[in-house]
Design a protein around this motif. Sequence first.
Motif, PDB file in Angstrom:
ATOM      1  N   LEU A  21       0.827  -1.209   0.000  1.00  0.00           N
ATOM      2  CA  LEU A  21       0.000   0.000   0.000  1.00  0.00           C
ATOM      3  C   LEU A  21       0.862   1.260   0.000  1.00  0.00           C
ATOM      4  CD1 LEU A  21      -2.799  -1.076   2.503  1.00  0.00           C
ATOM      5  CD2 LEU A  21      -3.099  -0.597   0.065  1.00  0.00           C
ATOM      6  N   TYR A  36       0.857   4.109  -3.087  1.00  0.00           N
ATOM      7  CA  TYR A  36       0.531   5.525  -2.960  1.00  0.00           C
ATOM      8  C   TYR A  36       1.763   6.409  -3.126  1.00  0.00           C
ATOM      9  CZ  TYR A  36      -4.075   3.892  -1.813  1.00  0.00           C
ATOM     10  OH  TYR A  36      -5.298   3.282  -1.897  1.00  0.00           O
ATOM     11  N   GLY A  44      -8.869  -2.639 -10.084  1.00  0.00           N
ATOM     12  CA  GLY A  44      -8.395  -2.982  -8.756  1.00  0.00           C
ATOM     13  C   GLY A  44      -8.292  -1.741  -7.899  1.00  0.00           C
ATOM     14  N   LEU A  45      -7.810  -1.906  -6.675  1.00  0.00           N
ATOM     15  CA  LEU A  45      -7.611  -0.765  -5.797  1.00  0.00           C
ATOM     16  C   LEU A  45      -6.689   0.264  -6.441  1.00  0.00           C
ATOM     17  CD1 LEU A  45      -7.805   0.656  -3.024  1.00  0.00           C
ATOM     18  CD2 LEU A  45      -5.842  -0.747  -2.299  1.00  0.00           C
ATOM     19  N   GLY A  46      -5.644  -0.230  -7.109  1.00  0.00           N
ATOM     20  CA  GLY A  46      -4.708   0.676  -7.762  1.00  0.00           C
ATOM     21  C   GLY A  46      -5.363   1.487  -8.867  1.00  0.00           C
ATOM     22  N   THR A  47      -6.311   0.878  -9.575  1.00  0.00           N
ATOM     23  CA  THR A  47      -7.001   1.571 -10.661  1.00  0.00           C
ATOM     24  C   THR A  47      -7.822   2.736 -10.123  1.00  0.00           C
ATOM     25  OG1 THR A  47      -7.214  -0.603 -11.729  1.00  0.00           O
ATOM     26  CG2 THR A  47      -8.450   1.218 -12.691  1.00  0.00           C
ATOM     27  N   ILE A  48      -8.620   2.461  -9.084  1.00  0.00           N
ATOM     28  CA  ILE A  48      -9.461   3.499  -8.498  1.00  0.00           C
ATOM     29  C   ILE A  48      -8.596   4.610  -7.903  1.00  0.00           C
ATOM     30  CG2 ILE A  48     -11.271   3.988  -6.835  1.00  0.00           C
ATOM     31  CD1 ILE A  48     -12.119   2.088  -9.079  1.00  0.00           C
ATOM     32  N   SER A  49      -7.557   4.201  -7.177  1.00  0.00           N
ATOM     33  CA  SER A  49      -6.661   5.184  -6.566  1.00  0.00           C
ATOM     34  C   SER A  49      -5.972   6.030  -7.625  1.00  0.00           C
ATOM     35  CB  SER A  49      -5.624   4.471  -5.699  1.00  0.00           C
ATOM     36  OG  SER A  49      -6.232   3.731  -4.672  1.00  0.00           O
ATOM     37  N   PHE A  74      -1.540  -3.829  -7.603  1.00  0.00           N
ATOM     38  CA  PHE A  74      -2.939  -3.552  -7.260  1.00  0.00           C
ATOM     39  C   PHE A  74      -3.793  -3.244  -8.483  1.00  0.00           C
ATOM     40  CE2 PHE A  74      -1.229  -2.762  -2.966  1.00  0.00           C
ATOM     41  CZ  PHE A  74      -2.148  -3.484  -2.218  1.00  0.00           C
TER      42      PHE A  74
END
Length: 215
Positions: free
Chosen positions: A5, A9, A70-75, A123
Amino acid sequence: MMRRLVQLYAGLALYGLGIALQVDSALGNDPWDVFHQGLSRQFGLSIGVWIIIIGAVVMLAWIPLRQKPGLGTISNVILVGVFADLFLHLLPDPSAPAARWAYLIAAIVVGGFATGLYIGAGFGAGPRDGLTTGLAARGHSIRVVRTVIELSVLAVGWLLGGTVGIGTLLYAVAIGPLAHVFIPLLETKKPSADPSAGPSAGPQPSPEPLVGAGQ
């Protein structure tokens, strides 16, 4: 998980920094940011806001292509634009040619490193990479799809007033080799769900980036 994580970020923040450095250099943006800058100049709103808007629109195109974010895409959709605007506000504008070139070189290196961090965290792909792979899965060459998309957004961005220059070419030439170095170096090892499983349950290699981590 915590390391992944933090890496995700940190990669998104650094990708925003790379965008800001390249835009401030005024020597030419990468194709997508030529487009974002052109939209900003013609219709208002900041470059970062347009990065978010276009990222969200592109991700909607994943639905008929059956791509799963995935989480990485949304972030990625939310944060790259935020960090780009933040650093565009904080960085001093370079005036001397040497300073502009320093910004450009730093932007390309930071972009390659950020790509390694983001992809290596595992992610999920960025919205623009997912669009490319989704179209390629319909039977088209990834190279052809990527080239058509990037040339299209570059042409539209240039017509809208986005900055095209030597930096655009240098980014296109250098980002692939840099990512090739940084992704294996920064790829995290995800533990197998079943410790007794064989080698096939081990970590899968990260996909090769198509247009950059934040793109």
